[in-house]
Design an enzyme around this catalytic site. Structure first.
Site, short mmCIF file in Angstrom:
data_model
loop_
_atom_site.label_atom_id
_atom_site.label_comp_id
_atom_site.label_asym_id
_atom_site.label_seq_id
_atom_site.Cartn_x
_atom_site.Cartn_y
_atom_site.Cartn_z
N ARG A 15 0.83 -1.20 0.00
CA ARG A 15 0.00 0.00 0.00
C ARG A 15 0.87 1.26 0.00
O ARG A 15 2.08 1.19 0.20
CB ARG A 15 -0.92 0.00 1.22
CG ARG A 15 -2.02 -1.03 1.18
CD ARG A 15 -2.79 -1.13 2.48
NE ARG A 15 -1.99 -1.74 3.54
CZ ARG A 15 -2.41 -1.91 4.79
NH1 ARG A 15 -3.62 -1.48 5.15
NH2 ARG A 15 -1.64 -2.49 5.69
N LYS A 75 1.63 1.83 7.26
CA LYS A 75 2.02 1.06 8.44
C LYS A 75 2.94 1.85 9.36
O LYS A 75 3.55 2.85 8.96
CB LYS A 75 2.69 -0.24 8.02
CG LYS A 75 1.76 -1.22 7.32
CD LYS A 75 0.53 -1.55 8.17
CE LYS A 75 0.86 -2.36 9.39
NZ LYS A 75 -0.35 -2.66 10.21
N TYR A 94 -0.93 4.45 10.66
CA TYR A 94 -1.25 3.45 11.66
C TYR A 94 -0.04 3.28 12.55
O TYR A 94 1.09 3.18 12.07
CB TYR A 94 -1.60 2.11 11.01
CG TYR A 94 -2.93 2.08 10.30
CD1 TYR A 94 -4.12 2.28 11.01
CD2 TYR A 94 -3.02 1.84 8.94
CE1 TYR A 94 -5.34 2.24 10.37
CE2 TYR A 94 -4.24 1.79 8.29
CZ TYR A 94 -5.40 2.00 9.00
OH TYR A 94 -6.62 1.96 8.37
N HIS A 96 -0.43 1.46 16.19
CA HIS A 96 -0.62 0.25 16.99
C HIS A 96 0.46 0.13 18.06
O HIS A 96 1.24 -0.83 18.11
CB HIS A 96 -0.63 -0.99 16.10
CG HIS A 96 -1.70 -0.99 15.05
ND1 HIS A 96 -3.04 -1.09 15.36
CD2 HIS A 96 -1.63 -0.88 13.69
CE1 HIS A 96 -3.75 -1.06 14.24
NE2 HIS A 96 -2.93 -0.92 13.23
N GLU A 118 -5.67 4.60 13.83
CA GLU A 118 -6.57 3.64 14.46
C GLU A 118 -7.27 4.17 15.69
O GLU A 118 -8.19 3.51 16.22
CB GLU A 118 -5.83 2.34 14.81
CG GLU A 118 -4.86 2.42 15.97
CD GLU A 118 -3.47 2.88 15.57
OE1 GLU A 118 -2.56 2.82 16.42
OE2 GLU A 118 -3.27 3.33 14.41
N ILE A 269 -4.09 -9.07 15.29
CA ILE A 269 -2.67 -9.26 15.56
C ILE A 269 -1.92 -7.92 15.63
O ILE A 269 -0.93 -7.80 16.35
CB ILE A 269 -2.02 -10.20 14.51
CG1 ILE A 269 -0.61 -10.62 14.93
CG2 ILE A 269 -2.05 -9.59 13.12
CD1 ILE A 269 -0.57 -11.44 16.19
N ASP A 270 -2.38 -6.89 14.91
CA ASP A 270 -1.74 -5.58 15.01
C ASP A 270 -1.76 -5.03 16.43
O ASP A 270 -0.90 -4.24 16.82
CB ASP A 270 -2.42 -4.56 14.08
CG ASP A 270 -1.84 -4.59 12.67
OD1 ASP A 270 -0.65 -4.91 12.53
OD2 ASP A 270 -2.59 -4.31 11.72
N ASN A 300 -0.54 -7.35 8.33
CA ASN A 300 -1.04 -6.32 7.39
C ASN A 300 -1.86 -7.00 6.31
O ASN A 300 -1.56 -6.91 5.13
CB ASN A 300 0.12 -5.51 6.80
CG ASN A 300 1.13 -6.37 6.05
OD1 ASN A 300 1.33 -7.54 6.39
ND2 ASN A 300 1.77 -5.81 5.05
#
Length: 372
Positions: A15, A75, A94, A96, A118, A269-270, A300
């Site tokens: 991405r 990410k 993101y 996380h 997020e 899982i993130d 991802n």
């Protein structure tokens, strides 16, 4: 403002943080866009598409980070990227952070201002920048789990939809939110027997109405999970606590209740995963086995369908990116309390309480740094 978009370097991440359309919108408002060469190729956007939008193409990530006032990514920044962040710079991506103490430490040390997709909210209490990727991951989960169920991949060899005379697979989806509903839609469409568990009775009622009896709803508690595990061919973990570490819903001991070759798909899982035995994997090496149970824990998942994911994410993030660029991060957050919820780190301070609780770190209210 000068906005930079580097190439994603997380393994198998295709991405890109800014689409050509988003670049064009920002440039039309008087901002500058710099994009690392090749950043959009994995999503189907070549350098010329960005040049046509008015962006400047730079050769390296170092040039992008050095020149941009705001970095827009998909990410979380990897170790080498975190070293390039600087005080006063804005990171919009993101993050996380709750299960990632090393990243949190590095972002605090950078003294950059870090806004996490997020944890941005909306008027209805939803997570609008997470929702499109949750939709994608949810729809991918049964598809990925079906692949993992194939005997050649270590699974039990059960076909999700069965065939005449042979029962379909039994799938439990723990969590009936955006991910769970999207997963249910695909799993039901593939012909599986689907049970959705959630702790919200109104949400279960909504799903029952929407699916018109084509799935089973069940209130989620430990007893319900234990009762279901022996019958399930696949369990999809789809529980999210915004910004916090995911709760552990299935322990290692409980794997013994499951049939050999059954599959766990951990969409959380993130945020650390919602199964005790979960550990992050990549698209290149997506599965592993614990006690005879196949685990699919790609961190991802939407990166597998990068073009769809990039466009969907760009549609959601662009208004916020433009607000930050137009007003500066502080005014943008002051004007929009939902964007303020996305503020996780500023000038060496942690500004999201759930992350602090997960990592045992002190935090301050985001309002305190915005109003300072």
């Amino acid at each position: 403002m000068k906005i930079g978009c580097p190439t994603e370097i997380k393994p198998q991440e295709f991405r890109v943080g800014i689409t050509p359309n988003a670049a064009q919108e920002a440039i039309a408002r008087g901002h500058e866009i710099v994009v690392q060469s090749g950043a959009g190729v994995g999503s189907g956007f070549d350098d010329d598409a960005y040049r046509d939008a008015g962006a400047v193409i730079l050769d390296s990530a170092e040039e992008v980070f050095a020149s941009a006032e705001m970095i827009v990514k998909v990410k979380e920044p990897q170790s080498s990227e975190r070293k390039m962040l600087r005080e006063g710079q804005v990171l919009f991506a993101y993050l996380h952070l709750a299960p990632d103490p090393e990243q949190t430490k590095d972002l605090l040390a950078s003294k950059a201002t870090c806004i996490a997709y997020e944890t941005v909210t909306d008027k209805s209490g939803g997570l609008p920048l997470l929702a499109p990727m949750s939709e994608v991951a949810g729809r991918l989960a049964p598809q990925s789990g079906a692949w993992a169920l194939q005997k050649a991949n270590g699974g039990s060899g059960v076909l999700l939809g069965g065939v005449p005379g042979v029962r379909p697979a039994n799938i439990a989806i723990i969590g009936g939110g955006v991910v769970g509903a999207a997963a249910a839609r695909v799993a039901v469409g593939m012909g599986a027997n689907v049970t959705v568990l959630d702790r919200s009775v109104p949400r279960l009622s909504y799903l029952d109405d929407v699916f018109m009896g084509r799935l089973t709803t069940q209130y989620s508690d430990k007893g319900a999970v234990i009762e279901l595990l022996p019958r399930m061919d696949m369990v999809i973990g789809a529980v999210l606590i915004p910004g916090a570490a995911a709760p552990k819903l299935v322990s290692r001991d409980q794997l013994s209740l499951m049939k050999p070759g059954s599959v766990l798909v951990d969409v959380a899982i993130d945020q650390g995963g919602c199964f005790e035995t979960s550990k992050a994997t990549t698209h290149q090496d997506p599965i592993y086995e614990v006690d005879g149970i196949v685990h699919y824990c790609v961190a991802n998942m939407p990166g597998a369908v990068a073009r769809t994911s990039t466009i969907a994410l760009g549609n959601a993030t662009m208004p916020h990116m433009l607000a930050i660029a137009d007003k500066g991060w502080k005014r943008a957050c002051a004007d929009d309390p939902h964007l303020m919820k996305g503020l996780n780190v500023h000038a060496g301070q942690l500004t999201y309480a759930a992350v602090g609780e997960a990592l045992g770190l002190e935090s301050v209210a985001p309002e305190d740094v915005v109003n300072a």
